[in-house]
Design an enzyme around this catalytic site. Structure first.
Site, PDB file in Angstrom:
ATOM      1  N   LYS A  68      -3.732   0.120   6.197  1.00 47.23           N
ATOM      2  CA  LYS A  68      -2.915  -0.692   5.924  1.00 47.23           C
ATOM      3  C   LYS A  68      -1.287  -0.112   6.011  1.00 47.23           C
ATOM      4  O   LYS A  68      -1.304   0.969   5.954  1.00 47.23           O
ATOM      5  CB  LYS A  68      -2.835  -1.096   4.490  1.00 47.23           C
ATOM      6  CG  LYS A  68      -4.025  -1.597   4.116  1.00 47.23           C
ATOM      7  CD  LYS A  68      -4.292  -2.147   2.497  1.00 47.23           C
ATOM      8  CE  LYS A  68      -3.623  -3.086   1.998  1.00 47.23           C
ATOM      9  NZ  LYS A  68      -3.954  -3.381   0.695  1.00 47.23           N
ATOM     10  N   LYS A 112     -10.191   2.035   0.333  1.00 43.46           N
ATOM     11  CA  LYS A 112     -11.620   1.663   0.538  1.00 43.46           C
ATOM     12  C   LYS A 112     -11.733   0.084   0.824  1.00 43.46           C
ATOM     13  O   LYS A 112     -10.832  -0.652   0.181  1.00 43.46           O
ATOM     14  CB  LYS A 112     -12.313   2.095  -0.730  1.00 43.46           C
ATOM     15  CG  LYS A 112     -13.965   1.542  -0.485  1.00 43.46           C
ATOM     16  CD  LYS A 112     -14.661   2.381  -1.443  1.00 43.46           C
ATOM     17  CE  LYS A 112     -16.085   1.947  -1.592  1.00 43.46           C
ATOM     18  NZ  LYS A 112     -16.833   2.227  -0.206  1.00 43.46           N
ATOM     19  N   VAL A 148       5.167 -17.838  -4.218  1.00 36.53           N
ATOM     20  CA  VAL A 148       5.077 -19.391  -3.688  1.00 36.53           C
ATOM     21  C   VAL A 148       4.088 -19.982  -4.778  1.00 36.53           C
ATOM     22  O   VAL A 148       4.405 -21.248  -5.398  1.00 36.53           O
ATOM     23  CB  VAL A 148       4.340 -18.975  -2.344  1.00 36.53           C
ATOM     24  CG1 VAL A 148       3.805 -20.543  -2.142  1.00 36.53           C
ATOM     25  CG2 VAL A 148       5.103 -18.586  -1.339  1.00 36.53           C
ATOM     26  N   HIS A 177      -9.292 -12.019  -5.181  1.00 35.25           N
ATOM     27  CA  HIS A 177      -7.749 -11.624  -5.370  1.00 35.25           C
ATOM     28  C   HIS A 177      -7.192 -12.427  -6.583  1.00 35.25           C
ATOM     29  O   HIS A 177      -7.260 -13.329  -6.768  1.00 35.25           O
ATOM     30  CB  HIS A 177      -6.959 -12.229  -4.185  1.00 35.25           C
ATOM     31  CG  HIS A 177      -5.392 -11.762  -4.232  1.00 35.25           C
ATOM     32  ND1 HIS A 177      -4.844 -11.009  -3.361  1.00 35.25           N
ATOM     33  CD2 HIS A 177      -4.598 -12.454  -4.896  1.00 35.25           C
ATOM     34  CE1 HIS A 177      -3.464 -11.061  -3.748  1.00 35.25           C
ATOM     35  NE2 HIS A 177      -3.370 -11.771  -4.920  1.00 35.25           N
ATOM     36  N   ARG A 233       9.548 -10.317  -6.824  1.00 40.39           N
ATOM     37  CA  ARG A 233      10.290 -11.521  -6.506  1.00 40.39           C
ATOM     38  C   ARG A 233       9.184 -12.638  -7.113  1.00 40.39           C
ATOM     39  O   ARG A 233       8.000 -12.624  -7.376  1.00 40.39           O
ATOM     40  CB  ARG A 233      10.150 -11.784  -4.870  1.00 40.39           C
ATOM     41  CG  ARG A 233       8.745 -11.616  -4.485  1.00 40.39           C
ATOM     42  CD  ARG A 233       8.880 -12.225  -3.158  1.00 40.39           C
ATOM     43  NE  ARG A 233       7.613 -11.749  -2.448  1.00 40.39           N
ATOM     44  CZ  ARG A 233       6.623 -12.167  -2.335  1.00 40.39           C
ATOM     45  NH1 ARG A 233       6.058 -13.513  -3.156  1.00 40.39           N
ATOM     46  NH2 ARG A 233       5.515 -11.816  -1.593  1.00 40.39           N
ATOM     47  N   ASN A 288       4.592  -7.499  -6.185  1.00 43.14           N
ATOM     48  CA  ASN A 288       5.609  -8.422  -5.596  1.00 43.14           C
ATOM     49  C   ASN A 288       6.803  -8.388  -6.519  1.00 43.14           C
ATOM     50  O   ASN A 288       6.741  -9.085  -7.879  1.00 43.14           O
ATOM     51  CB  ASN A 288       5.098  -9.770  -5.190  1.00 43.14           C
ATOM     52  CG  ASN A 288       4.020  -9.496  -4.107  1.00 43.14           C
ATOM     53  OD1 ASN A 288       4.523  -8.757  -2.933  1.00 43.14           O
ATOM     54  ND2 ASN A 288       2.945 -10.027  -3.999  1.00 43.14           N
ATOM     55  N   GLY A 312       2.457  -9.991   4.075  1.00 40.01           N
ATOM     56  CA  GLY A 312       1.986 -11.201   4.950  1.00 40.01           C
ATOM     57  C   GLY A 312       0.799 -10.683   5.601  1.00 40.01           C
ATOM     58  O   GLY A 312       0.570 -11.801   6.732  1.00 40.01           O
ATOM     59  N   HIS A 325      -5.806 -13.265   5.459  1.00 38.29           N
ATOM     60  CA  HIS A 325      -5.107 -12.390   4.463  1.00 38.29           C
ATOM     61  C   HIS A 325      -3.970 -13.152   3.979  1.00 38.29           C
ATOM     62  O   HIS A 325      -3.114 -12.630   3.203  1.00 38.29           O
ATOM     63  CB  HIS A 325      -4.611 -11.035   4.716  1.00 38.29           C
ATOM     64  CG  HIS A 325      -5.942 -10.133   5.402  1.00 38.29           C
ATOM     65  ND1 HIS A 325      -6.843  -9.832   4.446  1.00 38.29           N
ATOM     66  CD2 HIS A 325      -5.735  -9.547   6.605  1.00 38.29           C
ATOM     67  CE1 HIS A 325      -7.500  -9.286   5.348  1.00 38.29           C
ATOM     68  NE2 HIS A 325      -7.113  -8.825   6.507  1.00 38.29           N
TER      69      HIS A 325
HETATM   70  P1  ADP Z   1       0.098  -7.984   1.944  1.00 35.52           P
HETATM   71  O1  ADP Z   1       1.425  -7.363   1.398  1.00 35.52           O
HETATM   72  O2  ADP Z   1       0.195  -7.771   3.705  1.00 35.52           O
HETATM   73  O3  ADP Z   1      -0.175  -9.407   1.678  1.00 35.52           O
HETATM   74  P2  ADP Z   1      -1.955  -7.014   0.350  1.00 35.52           P
HETATM   75  O4  ADP Z   1      -2.035  -5.413   0.022  1.00 35.52           O
HETATM   76  O5  ADP Z   1      -1.190  -7.942  -0.651  1.00 35.52           O
HETATM   77  O6  ADP Z   1      -1.263  -6.903   1.774  1.00 35.52           O
HETATM   78  O7  ADP Z   1      -3.451  -7.565   1.048  1.00 35.52           O
HETATM   79  C1  ADP Z   1      -3.542  -9.065   1.262  1.00 35.52           C
HETATM   80  C2  ADP Z   1      -4.986  -9.254   1.325  1.00 35.52           C
HETATM   81  O8  ADP Z   1      -5.766  -8.379   2.257  1.00 35.52           O
HETATM   82  C3  ADP Z   1      -5.652  -9.275  -0.176  1.00 35.52           C
HETATM   83  O9  ADP Z   1      -5.460 -10.256  -0.868  1.00 35.52           O
HETATM   84  C4  ADP Z   1      -7.219  -9.241   0.256  1.00 35.52           C
HETATM   85  O10 ADP Z   1      -7.623 -10.446   0.877  1.00 35.52           O
HETATM   86  C5  ADP Z   1      -6.938  -8.146   1.626  1.00 35.52           C
HETATM   87  N1  ADP Z   1      -7.145  -6.754   1.371  1.00 35.52           N
HETATM   88  C6  ADP Z   1      -6.142  -5.857   0.938  1.00 35.52           C
HETATM   89  N2  ADP Z   1      -6.741  -4.661   0.579  1.00 35.52           N
HETATM   90  C7  ADP Z   1      -8.071  -4.821   0.628  1.00 35.52           C
HETATM   91  C8  ADP Z   1      -9.004  -3.862   0.328  1.00 35.52           C
HETATM   92  N3  ADP Z   1      -8.814  -2.634   0.144  1.00 35.52           N
HETATM   93  N4  ADP Z   1     -10.266  -4.270   0.591  1.00 35.52           N
HETATM   94  C9  ADP Z   1     -10.572  -5.579   1.016  1.00 35.52           C
HETATM   95  N5  ADP Z   1      -9.383  -6.481   1.204  1.00 35.52           N
HETATM   96  C10 ADP Z   1      -8.067  -5.869   1.131  1.00 35.52           C
END
Ligand code: ADP
Length: 445
Positions: A158, A201, A294, A208, A291, A289, A164, A235
């Site tokens: 990540k 992991k 949505v 979520h 802020r 977040n 986003g 996502h």
């Molecule tokens: P962003 O800031 O880009 O939105 P997030 O960390 O909030 O990123 O993650 C967005 C989405 O990605 C999550 O709601 C989930 O669907 C998926 N995701 C993020 N981290 C994981 C993880 N460790 N394992 C599985 N899915 C993940």
């Protein structure tokens, strides 16, 4: 209390903020690009200032243009909405340095949570359970292999500066880890100008679940319950509900209280959201977040609390004035995000709205800047409306949502309304038995 607030955003959220201000007796200043001069929030605001050409970089993201607009209109405070400059700590600082109030948390908290690595460290210290992962940035394939060996595949790369849903890549084993690492870095560089990545992991079938929190400047902190945002595509959230059909009262109170205490420990002020993945009874923090989000209306519908009003009150220095025991949850709410997109290919569909009829009736709310004759410009996010429905029970909410979706007519542009009409009739959705992967398979059917 403030006399005048500048709204540094566009579309439905600019209108949403304007409405809260009006109800509080506060004057509003709309800022807009040349592409948005006919926008509803511009028409309704007390004053408006054109801040630049259509490109967001030269208008809604132009710090100098927005500060100048606040100066010439003599505004007291700036509300950033979501997206654009809402999580930009430099902007929040600049707003303060020019003598305006930033309606949001302190620049220090925005910065802390804006970097996902420092955010996870702060979260751990504040007592939040986190997804197992690398201790910090992962800078080479070899390091990635070592980290993955420690907690097992699959793993997710990540972007530290992520948002986003971009810059995320899964590795299923040592054979594809190198490629995932390099692709995530390249995507992160392209999207955020920062190639740093870390590892988590990869949870297989989580939900979520996020908790809305409010903190004031005097240590007051409450949680306004959770939202289930598991219906995602690439996502990105498509539909959200409160409360989550997956949580029982014990789990709900447990995560709420953990989040509330974290707000106290962090000394966090204003509205915020702590996002978790939830799998087999365990919560794993992924990000915070700093802020308005949505999907905040579903929380408003079940608590009766106007989150934007609370943001404004807190920023003006008012204490929350209530504690957790005063917060009650009533019924169920669902929000559908309506995007100007082809409902099958998801290609953007900007253009002129030739006909617009929004649903109404009991328990139905539409947050949208659309009206008949307005032009949806191609330059911005494709979300054009949010349909939010409340019912005494989830079933009542669902029945009401179906009829509201059937009443909603938007012509001239394509929208994702047909997709929502399909989702709300799908047996898995009706049962509440879906995880973050479900929608992706459903749209391919
Ligand atoms: P962003 O800031 O880009 O939105 P997030 O960390 O909030 O990123 O993650 C967005 C989405 O990605 C999550 O709601 C989930 O669907 C998926 N995701 C993020 N981290 C994981 C993880 N460790 N394992 C599985 N899915 C993940």
């Amino acid at each position: 209390m403030f006399d005048k607030i500048l709204i540094a955003n566009r579309g439905e959220i600019a209108l949403r903020i304007h409405r809260a201000c009006r109800e509080m007796g506060i004057k509003t200043v709309a800022v807009h690009s040349t592409a948005d001069s006919e926008a509803m929030h511009v028409r309704l605001a007390d004053e408006s200032v054109c801040i630049g050409p259509p490109s967001a970089r030269d208008s809604y993201l132009s710090k100098a243009a927005i500060i100048s607009a606040a100066t010439i209109t003599n505004a007291d405070a700036i509300h950033p909405g979501y997206g654009f400059l809402s999580e930009n700590a430099d902007f929040a600082e600049m707003v303060q340095d020019h003598g305006f109030t930033f309606i949001g948390p302190s620049p220090r908290h925005i910065r802390l949570m804006g970097d996902k690595i420092t955010a996870k460290q702060a979260a751990l210290e504040a007592g939040l359970p986190c997804v197992p992962g690398s201790a910090g940035a992962v800078t080479s394939e070899e390091e990635g292999l070592k980290v993955a060996a420690a907690f097992g595949y699959p793993v997710l790369f990540k972007a530290t500066a992520g948002g986003g849903g971009r810059g995320m890549k899964v590795a299923t084993g040592p054979h594809d880890l190198g490629e995932a690492f390099r692709t995530a870095r390249t995507e992160a560089q392209a999207a955020f100008g920062n190639s740093e990545v870390y590892m988590e992991k990869y949870l297989q079938n989580p939900r979520h679940i996020e908790v809305q929190v409010l903190g004031d400047n005097y240590g007051g902190a409450v949680y306004l319950g959770e939202r289930d945002c598991s219906l995602q595509r690439k996502h990105q959230k498509v539909l959200e509900e409160a409360r989550s059909p997956a949580l029982n009262d014990e789990a709900r109170a447990r995560i709420g209280e953990i989040a509330r205490r974290a707000v106290e420990r962090l000394g966090y002020s204003n509205a915020g959201t702590m996002e978790f993945l939830y799998e087999e009874g365990e919560f794993y923090f992924i990000e915070m977040n700093t802020r308005l989000q949505v999907e905040h209306p579903v929380t408003e519908m079940i608590t009766g609390i106007d989150v934007v009003r609370e943001q404004i009150r807190i920023a003006a220095g008012a204490p929350l004035g209530y504690d957790q025991s005063a917060i009650r949850f009533h019924g169920h709410a669902i929000e559908c995000r309506v995007n100007a997109e082809d409902p099958v290919t998801f290609a953007p569909s900007p253009g002129r709205v030739t006909y617009f009829h929004q649903p109404g009736g009991m328990g139905v709310r539409v947050d949208s800047g659309l009206y008949q004759g307005v032009m949806v410009p191609p330059h911005y996010d494709s979300m054009v409306a949010k349909l939010i429905v409340h019912g005494a029970t989830r079933n009542e909410c669902l029945m009401r949502l179906r009829r509201a979706l059937d009443e909603f007519v938007i012509e001239g542009i394509q929208t994702t309304l047909p997709l929502h009409r399909r989702i709300v009739r799908a047996p898995e959705f009706v049962d509440g038995a879906y995880d973050i992967r479900w929608l992706e398979n459903f749209v391919d059917q």
